[in-house]
Write a protein that holds these residues in place. Structure first.
Motif, PDB file in Angstrom:
ATOM      1  N   TRP A 194      15.436  25.099  62.347  1.00 52.57           N
ATOM      2  CA  TRP A 194      16.402  25.051  61.246  1.00 52.57           C
ATOM      3  C   TRP A 194      16.714  23.612  60.852  1.00 52.57           C
ATOM      4  CZ3 TRP A 194      20.456  28.773  63.888  1.00 52.57           C
ATOM      5  CH2 TRP A 194      19.905  30.052  63.998  1.00 52.57           C
ATOM      6  N   LEU A 195      16.774  22.738  61.856  1.00 52.47           N
ATOM      7  CA  LEU A 195      17.185  21.360  61.590  1.00 52.47           C
ATOM      8  C   LEU A 195      16.127  20.555  60.856  1.00 52.47           C
ATOM      9  CD1 LEU A 195      18.999  20.385  64.921  1.00 52.47           C
ATOM     10  CD2 LEU A 195      19.950  21.397  62.847  1.00 52.47           C
ATOM     11  N   ARG A 196      14.901  21.054  60.794  1.00 49.57           N
ATOM     12  CA  ARG A 196      13.837  20.297  60.129  1.00 49.57           C
ATOM     13  C   ARG A 196      14.118  20.140  58.636  1.00 49.57           C
ATOM     14  NH1 ARG A 196       7.958  21.701  61.034  1.00 49.57           N
ATOM     15  NH2 ARG A 196       7.763  19.437  60.988  1.00 49.57           N
ATOM     16  N   GLN A 197      14.915  21.069  58.087  1.00 53.05           N
ATOM     17  CA  GLN A 197      15.247  20.989  56.664  1.00 53.05           C
ATOM     18  C   GLN A 197      16.467  20.105  56.407  1.00 53.05           C
ATOM     19  OE1 GLN A 197      12.882  22.505  55.004  1.00 53.05           O
ATOM     20  NE2 GLN A 197      12.103  23.313  56.957  1.00 53.05           N
ATOM     21  N   ASP A 198      17.113  19.650  57.460  1.00 48.15           N
ATOM     22  CA  ASP A 198      18.360  18.892  57.319  1.00 48.15           C
ATOM     23  C   ASP A 198      18.046  17.393  57.326  1.00 48.15           C
ATOM     24  OD1 ASP A 198      20.943  17.808  57.475  1.00 48.15           O
ATOM     25  OD2 ASP A 198      21.685  19.504  58.630  1.00 48.15           O
ATOM     26  N   GLU A 199      17.764  16.857  56.158  1.00 44.79           N
ATOM     27  CA  GLU A 199      17.394  15.445  56.046  1.00 44.79           C
ATOM     28  C   GLU A 199      18.567  14.524  56.389  1.00 44.79           C
ATOM     29  OE1 GLU A 199      15.760  14.647  52.208  1.00 44.79           O
ATOM     30  OE2 GLU A 199      14.567  16.501  52.182  1.00 44.79           O
ATOM     31  N   THR A 200      19.770  14.954  56.058  1.00 47.01           N
ATOM     32  CA  THR A 200      20.933  14.103  56.313  1.00 47.01           C
ATOM     33  C   THR A 200      21.212  13.985  57.801  1.00 47.01           C
ATOM     34  OG1 THR A 200      21.892  14.754  54.193  1.00 47.01           O
ATOM     35  CG2 THR A 200      23.383  13.781  55.812  1.00 47.01           C
ATOM     36  N   LEU A 201      21.099  15.087  58.519  1.00 46.36           N
ATOM     37  CA  LEU A 201      21.328  15.041  59.965  1.00 46.36           C
ATOM     38  C   LEU A 201      20.281  14.168  60.646  1.00 46.36           C
ATOM     39  CD1 LEU A 201      23.150  16.066  62.214  1.00 46.36           C
ATOM     40  CD2 LEU A 201      21.658  18.053  62.460  1.00 46.36           C
ATOM     41  N   ALA A 202      19.025  14.257  60.182  1.00 44.54           N
ATOM     42  CA  ALA A 202      17.978  13.383  60.728  1.00 44.54           C
ATOM     43  C   ALA A 202      18.315  11.925  60.455  1.00 44.54           C
ATOM     44  CB  ALA A 202      16.628  13.752  60.126  1.00 44.54           C
ATOM     45  N   ALA A 203      18.818  11.643  59.266  1.00 43.70           N
ATOM     46  CA  ALA A 203      19.171  10.268  58.916  1.00 43.70           C
ATOM     47  C   ALA A 203      20.323   9.745  59.763  1.00 43.70           C
ATOM     48  CB  ALA A 203      19.535  10.190  57.433  1.00 43.70           C
ATOM     49  N   ILE A 204      21.279  10.630  60.103  1.00 38.17           N
ATOM     50  CA  ILE A 204      22.406  10.216  60.939  1.00 38.17           C
ATOM     51  C   ILE A 204      21.903   9.684  62.278  1.00 38.17           C
ATOM     52  CG2 ILE A 204      24.370  11.103  62.285  1.00 38.17           C
ATOM     53  CD1 ILE A 204      24.990  12.968  59.935  1.00 38.17           C
ATOM     54  N   PHE A 205      20.873  10.331  62.820  1.00 36.80           N
ATOM     55  CA  PHE A 205      20.335   9.916  64.117  1.00 36.80           C
ATOM     56  C   PHE A 205      19.180   8.933  63.983  1.00 36.80           C
ATOM     57  CE2 PHE A 205      23.024  13.188  65.619  1.00 36.80           C
ATOM     58  CZ  PHE A 205      23.213  12.968  66.975  1.00 36.80           C
ATOM     59  N   GLY A 206      18.926   8.464  62.766  1.00 36.87           N
ATOM     60  CA  GLY A 206      17.934   7.417  62.576  1.00 36.87           C
ATOM     61  C   GLY A 206      16.499   7.886  62.549  1.00 36.87           C
ATOM     62  N   TYR A 207      16.260   9.173  62.216  1.00 33.80           N
ATOM     63  CA  TYR A 207      14.908   9.717  62.198  1.00 33.80           C
ATOM     64  C   TYR A 207      14.516  10.136  60.789  1.00 33.80           C
ATOM     65  CZ  TYR A 207      15.634  10.011  67.255  1.00 33.80           C
ATOM     66  OH  TYR A 207      15.900   9.717  68.560  1.00 33.80           O
ATOM     67  N   ASP A 208      13.212  10.011  60.481  1.00 36.53           N
ATOM     68  CA  ASP A 208      12.699  10.480  59.197  1.00 36.53           C
ATOM     69  C   ASP A 208      12.593  12.001  59.176  1.00 36.53           C
ATOM     70  OD1 ASP A 208      12.458   7.866  58.272  1.00 36.53           O
ATOM     71  OD2 ASP A 208      10.428   7.669  59.089  1.00 36.53           O
ATOM     72  N   ARG A 209      12.288  12.588  60.321  1.00 38.33           N
ATOM     73  CA  ARG A 209      12.139  14.038  60.418  1.00 38.33           C
ATOM     74  C   ARG A 209      12.402  14.471  61.855  1.00 38.33           C
ATOM     75  NH1 ARG A 209       6.221  15.090  61.672  1.00 38.33           N
ATOM     76  NH2 ARG A 209       5.391  13.033  62.213  1.00 38.33           N
ATOM     77  N   LEU A 210      12.610  15.761  62.048  1.00 33.98           N
ATOM     78  CA  LEU A 210      12.880  16.309  63.370  1.00 33.98           C
ATOM     79  C   LEU A 210      11.733  17.217  63.792  1.00 33.98           C
ATOM     80  CD1 LEU A 210      16.689  17.119  62.960  1.00 33.98           C
ATOM     81  CD2 LEU A 210      15.652  15.169  64.130  1.00 33.98           C
ATOM     82  N   PRO A 211      11.478  17.349  65.091  1.00 36.63           N
ATOM     83  CA  PRO A 211      10.312  18.107  65.574  1.00 36.63           C
ATOM     84  C   PRO A 211      10.397  19.601  65.267  1.00 36.63           C
ATOM     85  CG  PRO A 211      11.180  16.658  67.287  1.00 36.63           C
ATOM     86  CD  PRO A 211      12.195  16.683  66.192  1.00 36.63           C
ATOM     87  N   SER A 212       9.244  20.252  65.337  1.00 37.89           N
ATOM     88  CA  SER A 212       9.151  21.694  65.143  1.00 37.89           C
ATOM     89  C   SER A 212       9.180  22.409  66.494  1.00 37.89           C
ATOM     90  CB  SER A 212       7.851  22.041  64.415  1.00 37.89           C
ATOM     91  OG  SER A 212       6.733  21.719  65.239  1.00 37.89           O
ATOM     92  N   GLN A 213       9.232  23.721  66.431  1.00 35.72           N
ATOM     93  CA  GLN A 213       9.217  24.526  67.649  1.00 35.72           C
ATOM     94  C   GLN A 213       7.983  24.240  68.492  1.00 35.72           C
ATOM     95  OE1 GLN A 213       8.728  28.659  66.873  1.00 35.72           O
ATOM     96  NE2 GLN A 213       8.819  29.287  69.022  1.00 35.72           N
TER      97      GLN A 213
END
Length: 436
Positions: free
Chosen positions: A74-93
């Motif tokens: 679910w978090l892979r679609q959350d660009e803002t949350l990734a940006a908060i933690f300094g990442y361009d994208r979050l991993p998949s399952q």
């Protein structure tokens, strides 16, 4: 009733803007830098995620409500949350499955005691009380290590039977092992204690050990005595102990309906020192809610609780000290309900144990956060923190050539958010717990 018209926007917005507080706190602990020094598995591809990125994203998924690997997608679609933690994208399952699948028994043994040792080096609390406990995690499939064993809620189902060491003063996990479901409560406990005392809590003084009757074995008691560790452990009502209790007289009543008595019980080894045993007798006609076990059919009005200890304290004080151990059940319940302890599972046993032990670190970070950042909610569960502190709408905007996180907060609540940020910045490690 009039329905509001619906329109759409492509503006990246997160429902978890409050996680910016957790990001600041994680940075304050320095755990990212320490994770980078450990022997974590790395992917072979040039595009592979950094191991620290995967671990922190896994924690982020748990903190925002994931209880299965698929939920982390679910978090892979959350660009803002990734940006908060300094990442361009979050991993998949599949990234999580491959990452944890690279853990082995040797790697788990090398990584997690060292990680826990570093973690508790950042905390100053004095002598700690360590509570050993086990729990049952029911599994729906046929994963490695699942077996039919003691399962009070779903009898006959395959399960795992983990062993956990809690620190009472900080409401944290000192150490944890995953075990097959047909393992007895005391199985491998001596080795687990050794790793807990000598590695995970190296340099930390253990002032007391408590455990339930599943840990009432001569090997465990002898190990604690050899280490000169004070302990209070619930005793099993073996026939020799029952015979001793049945003939007792001159009970000492400490309050209405509660009486205590002690005696020295010689172990099977005649050269060993006799151990101090304590029995608490509760009269159910005067205390209908009293716990304990019915040991004698000719004494139906009494319930009994048995303990063994090497402490030289009054009997009622020993009983009261042991009773505070019940908080372990609250910690296990929170781990299962809020952290997905019983749901993150892979086919490989050591992969499952790796995610299981990283969940414990995620739990410890939340415990540290709520104690040092949230004065008024320092006992809140993760579910409460999620709604009270983390679930805040937010988006990233650009101001004066800088990226700025905008939080959707009413004006009257903004000083509260600022005070938490100030609290975090004002408390760098080591984190000192008050012993007052």
């Amino acid at each position: 009733m009039v329905n509001l018209p619906i329109e759409y926007s492509g503006k990246p917005v997160t429902p978890f803007g409050g996680m910016a507080l957790m990001k600041r706190f994680v940075d304050q602990t320095g755990i990212r830098e320490h994770l980078a020094t450990l022997d974590l598995p790395r992917g072979g591809s040039n595009c592979a995620y950094d191991p620290v990125h995967v671990i922190e994203s896994f924690w982020l998924g748990i903190w925002t409500g994931a209880s299965r690997y698929i939920h982390c997608d679910w978090l892979r679609q959350d660009e803002t949350l990734a940006a908060i933690f300094g990442y361009d994208r979050l991993p998949s399952q599949s990234t999580y499955s491959r990452f944890f699948g690279r853990f082995s028994q040797a790697r788990n043994t090398a990584v997690f005691p060292a990680l826990q040792r570093w973690f508790f080096e950042q905390i100053h609390v004095g002598a700690v009380t360590v509570d050993f406990d086990s729990t049952v995690i029911t599994r729906e499939g046929s994963q490695e290590g699942t077996a039919k064993g003691y399962n009070p809620n779903r009898k006959g189902r395959n399960s795992h039977h983990p062993l956990i060491a809690f620190i009472s003063q900080t409401r944290m996990v000192a150490n944890a092992w995953l075990r097959p479901g047909n393992t007895a409560a005391c199985s491998n406990c001596v080795e687990f204690m050794r790793e807990t005392f000598d590695e995970a809590l190296a340099g930390v003084k253990v002032g007391l050990v408590r455990a339930d009757s599943g840990f009432y074995t001569n090997d465990i008691l002898s190990t604690l005595e050899e280490r000169s560790v004070p302990y209070i452990i619930a005793a099993k009502a073996y026939a020799n102990l029952k015979n001793e209790i049945h003939g007792m007289k001159d009970w000492v009543e400490v309050c209405p309906g509660i009486a205590v008595k002690e005696w020295l019980q010689q172990p099977a080894n005649p050269k060993a020192k006799a151990r101090r045993h304590i029995v608490v007798r509760k009269q159910t006609s005067r205390r209908p809610q009293a716990g304990g076990k019915l040991l004698f059919e000719d004494l139906p009005d009494y319930r009994f609780s048995l303990y063994v200890t090497n402490l030289d304290l009054p009997l009622d004080q020993i009983w009261n000290i042991y009773n505070t151990r019940a908080d372990c059940e609250n910690r296990i319940r929170e781990l299962k309900q809020d952290f997905g302890l019983d749901a993150f599972c892979l086919q490989d046993f050591w992969a499952t144990e790796a995610s299981f032990r990283f969940i414990m670190v995620a739990y410890n970070l939340i415990s540290l956060f709520r104690h040092f950042a949230l004065n008024s909610h320092n006992q809140a569960t993760l579910a409460t923190l999620r709604s009270y502190c983390f679930a805040i709408g937010a988006w990233v905007s650009h101001h004066a050539r800088k990226r700025v996180l905008k939080l959707s907060l009413p004006r009257q609540k903004r000083p509260w958010m600022d005070s938490i940020s100030q609290q975090i910045e004002a408390r760098p490690p080591p984190f000192a717990y008050s012993t007052a």
